[in-house]
Motif scaffolding. Structure first.
Motif, PDB file in Angstrom:
ATOM      1  N   TYR A  32       0.854  -1.188   0.000  1.00 28.04           N
ATOM      2  CA  TYR A  32       0.000   0.000   0.000  1.00 28.04           C
ATOM      3  C   TYR A  32       0.887   1.233   0.000  1.00 28.04           C
ATOM      4  O   TYR A  32       2.032   1.202   0.461  1.00 28.04           O
ATOM      5  CB  TYR A  32      -0.943   0.017   1.210  1.00 28.04           C
ATOM      6  CG  TYR A  32      -0.270  -0.219   2.541  1.00 28.04           C
ATOM      7  CD1 TYR A  32      -0.186  -1.497   3.075  1.00 28.04           C
ATOM      8  CD2 TYR A  32       0.276   0.834   3.264  1.00 28.04           C
ATOM      9  CE1 TYR A  32       0.432  -1.729   4.295  1.00 28.04           C
ATOM     10  CE2 TYR A  32       0.893   0.618   4.478  1.00 28.04           C
ATOM     11  CZ  TYR A  32       0.967  -0.677   4.989  1.00 28.04           C
ATOM     12  OH  TYR A  32       1.595  -0.896   6.193  1.00 28.04           O
ATOM     13  N   ASP A  99      -3.429   4.015   0.456  1.00 26.01           N
ATOM     14  CA  ASP A  99      -4.012   3.627  -0.829  1.00 26.01           C
ATOM     15  C   ASP A  99      -3.680   2.156  -1.043  1.00 26.01           C
ATOM     16  O   ASP A  99      -2.536   1.815  -1.336  1.00 26.01           O
ATOM     17  CB  ASP A  99      -3.423   4.484  -1.946  1.00 26.01           C
ATOM     18  CG  ASP A  99      -3.654   3.902  -3.329  1.00 26.01           C
ATOM     19  OD1 ASP A  99      -2.797   4.106  -4.214  1.00 26.01           O
ATOM     20  OD2 ASP A  99      -4.673   3.219  -3.520  1.00 26.01           O
ATOM     21  N   THR A 100      -4.658   1.280  -0.895  1.00 27.27           N
ATOM     22  CA  THR A 100      -4.401  -0.159  -0.974  1.00 27.27           C
ATOM     23  C   THR A 100      -4.207  -0.653  -2.413  1.00 27.27           C
ATOM     24  O   THR A 100      -3.842  -1.807  -2.617  1.00 27.27           O
ATOM     25  CB  THR A 100      -5.516  -0.956  -0.295  1.00 27.27           C
ATOM     26  OG1 THR A 100      -6.773  -0.573  -0.862  1.00 27.27           O
ATOM     27  CG2 THR A 100      -5.542  -0.685   1.208  1.00 27.27           C
ATOM     28  N   ASP A 102      -1.949   0.838  -4.058  1.00 30.10           N
ATOM     29  CA  ASP A 102      -0.506   1.072  -4.118  1.00 30.10           C
ATOM     30  C   ASP A 102      -0.112   1.758  -5.423  1.00 30.10           C
ATOM     31  O   ASP A 102       0.841   1.352  -6.111  1.00 30.10           O
ATOM     32  CB  ASP A 102       0.250  -0.258  -3.977  1.00 30.10           C
ATOM     33  CG  ASP A 102       1.708  -0.049  -3.595  1.00 30.10           C
ATOM     34  OD1 ASP A 102       2.525  -0.961  -3.833  1.00 30.10           O
ATOM     35  OD2 ASP A 102       2.052   1.033  -3.066  1.00 30.10           O
TER      36      ASP A 102
END
Length: 123
Positions: A32, A99-100, A102
């Protein structure tokens, strides 16, 4: 439960330094991007810097570039914002966000946010 917790804020004199920490918990991997944002009194929230899982860094804000440094410690699941030569205009609430996907950019939608930590720069 995915969670971000900021710490390290406080009162600092102009020209001083402060290190903010963002502790991540509940994430099953380190894939992330973390970004630091700031909201100054009466102003909109602005993105400062972000760091991806591969340690790609974008220092987004002109006002803090060269003074603030973002870093990451995946072993401790923490991201830091080293703030040097702080100025009165750096006063505000500082948030970290994840922010997963990434994406490694600060101008995307962030999934998770911390509660913020107050930084006050004053003599």
């Amino acid at each position: 439960q995915l969670q971000l917790v900021e710490s390290g804020g406080g009162l600092v004199q102009p020209g001083g330094s402060l290190r903010l920490s963002c502790a991540a918990s509940g994430f099953t991997s380190d894939d992330y991007t973390i970004a630091w944002f700031r909201q100054a009194p009466g102003k909109e929230r602005e993105a400062l810097s972000c760091i991806s899982s591969s340690d790609q860094i974008i220092d987004y804000a002109d006002s803090t570039r060269g003074r603030f440094t973002i870093s990451r410690d995946n072993d401790r699941k923490k991201v830091y914002l080293q703030m040097d030569n702080v100025q009165v205009e750096d006063t505000g609430v500082y948030y970290c966000a994840a922010d997963t996907l990434d994406l490694g950019r600060p101008d995307v939608e962030f999934d998770y946010w911390g509660q913020g930590t107050q930084v006050t720069v004053s003599s």
